[in-house]
Design a protein around this motif. Sequence first.
Motif, short mmCIF file in Angstrom:
data_model
loop_
_atom_site.label_atom_id
_atom_site.label_comp_id
_atom_site.label_asym_id
_atom_site.label_seq_id
_atom_site.Cartn_x
_atom_site.Cartn_y
_atom_site.Cartn_z
N ASP A 275 0.84 -1.20 0.00
CA ASP A 275 0.00 0.00 0.00
C ASP A 275 0.88 1.25 0.00
OD1 ASP A 275 -1.68 -2.10 0.48
OD2 ASP A 275 -2.36 -1.41 2.43
N TYR A 276 1.98 1.20 0.75
CA TYR A 276 2.86 2.36 0.86
C TYR A 276 3.44 2.76 -0.49
CZ TYR A 276 6.92 5.19 2.15
OH TYR A 276 7.85 6.20 2.25
N ILE A 277 3.73 1.78 -1.35
CA ILE A 277 4.30 2.12 -2.66
C ILE A 277 3.23 2.23 -3.74
CG2 ILE A 277 6.54 1.15 -2.08
CD1 ILE A 277 5.83 -1.29 -3.83
N GLY A 278 1.96 2.21 -3.33
CA GLY A 278 0.89 2.57 -4.26
C GLY A 278 0.24 1.43 -5.01
N THR A 279 0.58 0.18 -4.68
CA THR A 279 -0.10 -0.94 -5.30
C THR A 279 -0.99 -1.63 -4.26
OG1 THR A 279 0.20 -2.95 -6.64
CG2 THR A 279 1.85 -2.54 -4.94
N ILE A 287 7.43 -0.08 -12.44
CA ILE A 287 8.30 1.09 -12.36
C ILE A 287 7.46 2.33 -12.64
CG2 ILE A 287 10.38 2.22 -13.22
CD1 ILE A 287 10.95 -0.50 -12.01
N ASN A 288 7.29 3.19 -11.64
CA ASN A 288 6.59 4.45 -11.80
C ASN A 288 7.49 5.61 -11.36
OD1 ASN A 288 4.31 3.24 -12.82
ND2 ASN A 288 3.14 3.36 -10.93
N GLN A 289 7.03 6.83 -11.60
CA GLN A 289 7.82 8.00 -11.26
C GLN A 289 8.15 8.08 -9.77
OE1 GLN A 289 9.58 9.63 -13.54
NE2 GLN A 289 8.58 11.61 -13.50
N TYR A 290 7.15 7.92 -8.94
CA TYR A 290 7.33 8.17 -7.51
C TYR A 290 7.35 6.90 -6.67
CZ TYR A 290 6.01 12.76 -9.23
OH TYR A 290 5.94 13.94 -9.95
N SER A 291 6.99 5.77 -7.24
CA SER A 291 7.04 4.51 -6.51
C SER A 291 7.16 3.36 -7.48
CB SER A 291 5.78 4.34 -5.64
OG SER A 291 4.62 4.27 -6.44
N GLY A 292 7.67 2.24 -6.98
CA GLY A 292 7.82 1.09 -7.84
C GLY A 292 8.46 -0.07 -7.11
N CYS A 293 8.55 -1.18 -7.83
CA CYS A 293 9.16 -2.41 -7.31
C CYS A 293 10.08 -2.94 -8.40
CB CYS A 293 8.08 -3.42 -6.94
SG CYS A 293 8.70 -4.97 -6.25
N SER A 299 10.74 -16.97 -6.45
CA SER A 299 11.69 -18.07 -6.36
C SER A 299 12.86 -17.72 -5.45
CB SER A 299 12.20 -18.44 -7.76
OG SER A 299 12.83 -17.33 -8.38
N LEU A 300 13.39 -16.49 -5.58
CA LEU A 300 14.47 -16.05 -4.71
C LEU A 300 13.97 -15.47 -3.39
CD1 LEU A 300 16.88 -14.27 -7.25
CD2 LEU A 300 17.14 -16.53 -6.23
N LEU A 301 12.66 -15.29 -3.29
CA LEU A 301 12.05 -14.66 -2.11
C LEU A 301 12.69 -13.29 -1.85
CD1 LEU A 301 11.75 -17.73 0.31
CD2 LEU A 301 10.02 -16.80 -1.24
N GLN A 302 12.76 -12.47 -2.92
CA GLN A 302 13.36 -11.15 -2.83
C GLN A 302 12.42 -10.09 -3.40
OE1 GLN A 302 17.16 -11.59 -4.97
NE2 GLN A 302 18.19 -11.26 -3.02
N TRP A 303 12.42 -8.95 -2.74
CA TRP A 303 11.69 -7.78 -3.23
C TRP A 303 12.52 -6.53 -2.98
CZ3 TRP A 303 9.47 -12.10 -1.36
CH2 TRP A 303 8.39 -12.64 -2.07
N ALA A 304 12.57 -5.66 -3.97
CA ALA A 304 13.21 -4.35 -3.82
C ALA A 304 12.23 -3.31 -4.34
CB ALA A 304 14.53 -4.29 -4.60
N PHE A 305 12.01 -2.23 -3.59
CA PHE A 305 10.96 -1.28 -3.93
C PHE A 305 11.31 0.10 -3.40
CE2 PHE A 305 10.05 -3.94 -0.28
CZ PHE A 305 9.72 -3.07 0.73
N TYR A 306 10.59 1.12 -3.91
CA TYR A 306 10.91 2.50 -3.54
C TYR A 306 9.63 3.35 -3.49
CZ TYR A 306 10.49 3.26 -8.61
OH TYR A 306 10.03 3.29 -9.90
N ARG A 307 9.75 4.46 -2.77
CA ARG A 307 8.68 5.45 -2.70
C ARG A 307 9.32 6.81 -2.45
NH1 ARG A 307 3.44 6.25 -0.14
NH2 ARG A 307 2.96 8.45 -0.50
N PHE A 308 8.96 7.80 -3.29
CA PHE A 308 9.48 9.16 -3.14
C PHE A 308 8.34 10.13 -2.90
CE2 PHE A 308 12.70 7.15 -6.01
CZ PHE A 308 13.68 7.04 -5.04
N HIS A 309 8.49 10.96 -1.86
CA HIS A 309 7.44 11.89 -1.45
C HIS A 309 7.66 13.24 -2.11
CE1 HIS A 309 5.84 9.11 1.58
NE2 HIS A 309 7.10 8.75 1.74
#
Length: 419
Positions: A275-279, A287-293, A299-309
């Motif tokens: 929810d914090y990154i908008g999905t 990949i979006n301007q202000y948030s994304g993953c 399979s690798l059990l990995q997530w990398a994500f961002y949010r810009f205010h």
Amino acid sequence: MSITKSIAVKLAIKWSLIFALVIMFAHATMAQSSSAGSVYQFDGNAETRWSSPENLNGKKGAGGKENNGAKGHPADWIEAGSSKALLDIRGTGIINRIWITIDDRSPQMLRSLKIEMFWDGEKKPAVSAPIGDFFGVGLGRTTAFQNVFFADPEARSFICYIPMPFKKGARIVITNESKLKLHNIYFDVDYSLLPEWNNSNMYFHAAWRRDTATTLAQDFEILPRVKGRGRFLGVNMGVNANPVYGKSWFGEGEVKMYLDGDRDYPSINGTGTEDYIGTGWGQAKFINQYSGCTVASDSLLQWAFYRFHVPDPVYFKTDCRITMQQIGGDTKQKVAGFQAAKAPLIPITTYDDKLHMFYKKGEVQQLDKIALTDGWANFYRSDDVSATAYFYLDKPADNLPALQPVAIRTTQMRDKAPK
């Protein structure tokens, strides 16, 4: 002219003037808020400079001197345990763009190279982070992306567009804390020299931290409490999910922002990680301007994500602390199975047609003994979490602890599916 017509004419003139003022205000606002408005305007106060290996620090009229003006010094190298200054200047100005590419982009090297930025002659860096994480490459895994502040166009380079003003000077240093020589580093640091400092300017800061096994029922600190007046700009996060929870969802944790004296409870409280990154309802790659993953791997059990205010600024006047709960979820039956297998967890809620809350601090409920229908269960869990927090502050140095050592940064880098 009748009284009725006179009133009508006056109203028409009045509304015409109001409409004209609205249009003028709109145009003025767009000119001030849009960067495109400055593209066609000349700024005689700014002096454009680029620092690169061909002209370190961007000295006037000094570029390309090696090899008689031909390509003579396009790159540098950094020995293991050594440092390289990409910029070291005095004066007032603003950094507009940083571009770097290196020949070793392995996860180990991206975590071993440390980028630091010092403002106004301070000995303590305002920016201190692994180079990959700083440029938005979570978990050391490159992928092509571009957002409002960072870009990795073909997963081979790193660009930062965050504006970084400085009053008395700026220094950017890369330190190679790996055991290998970095054979090639190419870079541009694009900046402008300015005649004077604007007192409303703030200094850019970035801090990175990692917890390889978060503590149950203890929120991960994205940004430890920083003191001063400033703005929280956003975060780039990485999660190596703990395989003891199977392929359950890691991201039920809520982001909390403690602002201006908040202690026990925050002023800002989100509703979940995705929810914090908008999905919502899980988290795939986007990949979006202000948030994304940028990384989403079951399979690798990995997530990398961002949010810009950016459109939703987060300001603080005295202090700021940002955390994220370490909560996951799955069906009650599966979570009860994890608990029976002695996985570290604390059940907190179940949900069927309504939310059932039974968490109490210091107590651990046995989920298979709770007389509730089988629905969704949320639980505190322990994962490997890292984050780069970006913020502005009214001072060139902050009160945060030093960057964690390279051993913590590079351990357990996951490049294959966990067992």
